[in-house]
Design an enzyme around this catalytic site. Sequence first.
Site, PDB file in Angstrom:
ATOM      1  N   SER A 407     144.535  87.368  37.613  1.00 38.50           N
ATOM      2  CA  SER A 407     143.374  87.448  36.856  1.00 38.50           C
ATOM      3  C   SER A 407     143.080  88.707  36.053  1.00 38.50           C
ATOM      4  CB  SER A 407     142.070  87.183  37.914  1.00 38.50           C
ATOM      5  OG  SER A 407     142.435  87.972  38.932  1.00 38.50           O
ATOM      6  N   HIS A 428     145.102  81.086  34.955  1.00 39.02           N
ATOM      7  CA  HIS A 428     144.046  81.885  35.821  1.00 39.02           C
ATOM      8  C   HIS A 428     142.966  80.806  36.216  1.00 39.02           C
ATOM      9  CE1 HIS A 428     140.635  84.844  35.781  1.00 39.02           C
ATOM     10  NE2 HIS A 428     140.933  84.640  37.015  1.00 39.02           N
ATOM     11  N   GLU A 440     141.770  79.461  32.529  1.00 38.54           N
ATOM     12  CA  GLU A 440     142.177  80.354  31.441  1.00 38.54           C
ATOM     13  C   GLU A 440     144.044  80.229  31.382  1.00 38.54           C
ATOM     14  OE1 GLU A 440     139.491  83.950  30.624  1.00 38.54           O
ATOM     15  OE2 GLU A 440     140.689  84.098  32.155  1.00 38.54           O
ATOM     16  N   ASN A 478     137.027  87.943  32.400  1.00 36.19           N
ATOM     17  CA  ASN A 478     136.932  89.254  33.098  1.00 36.19           C
ATOM     18  C   ASN A 478     136.805  90.547  32.444  1.00 36.19           C
ATOM     19  OD1 ASN A 478     136.804  87.840  35.693  1.00 36.19           O
ATOM     20  ND2 ASN A 478     138.909  88.386  36.033  1.00 36.19           N
TER      21      ASN A 478
END
Length: 670
Positions: A407, A428, A440, A478
């Site tokens: 991640s 991800h 992702e 993130n």
Amino acid sequence: MTFPVRTERHDDVLVIISDSPPVNALGADVREGLKAGFEEGLNDASIKAIVLRCDGKTFFAGADITEFGKPPRGPGLHEVLDAMDKADKPIVAAIHGTALGGGCETALACHYRVAVPSAVLGTPEVKLGLLPGAGGTQRLPRLVGVKAALEMVAIGDPVPAKKAAEIGLVDRVVGEDSLEADAIAFAREQIGKPVPRISEKTATADPEAVEAFRKANARKMRGFDAPEANIRCVEAATDRPFAEGMKFEREEFMKLMMGTQSAAQRHLFFAERQAAKIDDIDPKTTTLRPINKVGVIGAGTMGGGISMNFLSAGIAVTIVEMQQDALDRGTGVMRKNYEASAAKGRIKPDAPDKAMGLLTPTLSLDDLADCDLIIEAVYENMDVKKELFGKLDKIAKPGAILASNTSYLNVDEIAASTSRPEDVVGMHFFSPANVMKLLEVVRGEKTAKDVLATVMALAKKIRKVAVVAGVTHGFIGNRMLSPRQQEANKLLMEGATPEQIDKVHVDFGMPMGPFQMADLAGVDIGWHRDPTRVESIRDALAAEGRWGQKKQAGFYDYDEKRNPTPSPRVAEIIEDFRSKSNMAKRDITDQEIVERTLYPMVNEGALILEEGKAQRASDVDVVWIYGYGWPVYRGGPMFWAKTEGYEKVVAGLEKHGFKVAQTLKDGTVK
Ligand code: 3HC
């Protein structure tokens, strides 16, 4: 006719056929063609009945959304449907594929509807921030009653043909492969009978059903304008004549159409489809790698969830763990999840066995040798991942795609530990991976084009919304979370409380605020594990065992049912930190919280775009809506910034000393 609509005579029945790929949207040319087709059928005395059907994969999938907001062209849908409704010859809609929105309303303006078993009918306009504005809110309650109509218009989920027949929406379910012939036969049966018009029926008011519906769906509808407008229209269908109800529907439709929420929701519709496209890859000339067997390394929450996606799509999975008990625990959880879904009726009763039958649990990495795609979902540590990819390089067959579910970490560095970096990609998933829609897909510097295209296509197959991200710490989602968290922490020191900050986010429409999220994910995540080293408020909480919901204590105190209450102990910890840092406490306004936690996310999104780590602003929006619960009706952070006004966002950021992305300053975010 030059329109995408043609007619074919079958003795006394005229079949009107629309052929407007890809989804027979009811654009100007189609409407023009329908108008002409019906005029032909109604003016010809030898024609006794009319069948309306579509070529291609579906019956009309709705109004042409690309026409919204543009000057009107050709006959309006109302005009066409009105002429159909008033026709004195029976008109039968012959439905296959997806009769959605204006398509479903077109079927409702017909006098009868027949459908193949695989067809679905629905009015999903509410998902575009709209309502069925071509008579749907007025005809549906008259045909299927208030309760079923509310579900259809204000929730917007489609109804399969069999259920549609049960509620009276479809008159007959016909043969899957004989739609036209069966529809013609059905139409002939109706010749000589009085023509039934839904507009001439009455709908009985059902205030209890309306209230029960509002109550049952309050959470789902929170913040959205369209569901309530849909409900009002359904009520209008029960308390006034059809023509007046249509007028009311029109007014409500136009209000929604002019509003920001519908613009945001329509933006998302196209953004989601755009996200699937890769700028420099032509899907027509790219040969995809076949993916028939997937390997997943790690049977924890993530690995198990990832595996379920493939199993549910009928793709075999080999799952690897290091210890037998962990493997048993992981596969046990997967089975339990499937069984819980079956018990709730969300999947067929035999689905758990079917899915689990495709799973091969093993303790040996060597068993991945025949997999076409291998996804690692192990501990988030670069050395661990590099070592694993080095091993996979030796085990995986040539051409296998090697994916990391990291991640944050650098996919190029992971790829460099193999002799085939072109086969390496990031995938991800978001937790719970079997539920969350976002994926992702991280494109490494050397990732081959066919690898990327294969993974994007596979994502659609497992019903994910995939977005391509470049290699950057935390990728798109993130990375944007990070400035938000930093500012939220600073705001605590300056005088805001966790509950004030979280409330601003929840009022904005997020499912939870930064501190509620920390408590859910675990305050101890990323903690250095040394209770004597207390350098932040978070360290102090972790040192005291306040690890979040799992310990019934984190930024909040929790009862057994996990209901949060503000924590006096946390207030003390914050106070303690503040005085040690010699910081003065001040009142923080909600607006400041917006400016310091939401604007920096927009700024980070713009920086990501400037660095080419996302393909387009709408991709960033898709990430935040499907991965983090950004309110759909605000269209995602980048769309929202536009509606706020770039100047206002820039001024807010500058006021608080942020370095502002150039494209945001120039208003050229793309
Ligand atoms: N108008 C214009 N374009 C549309 C469209 C529509 N109603 N529906 C789909 N498209 C386009 C898509 O943008 C896509 O274009 P692209 O290839 O350039 O990206 C293409 O058609 C194929 O669509 P999908 O990729 O979504 O194809 P799928 O096979 O996965 O799904 C579908 C087909 C279920 C029909 C899905 O496209 C869908 O849900 N469409 C929207 C349905 C809808 O919301 N209808 C209501 C419209 S509003 C309305 O009718 C107002 C009325 O009440 C007055």
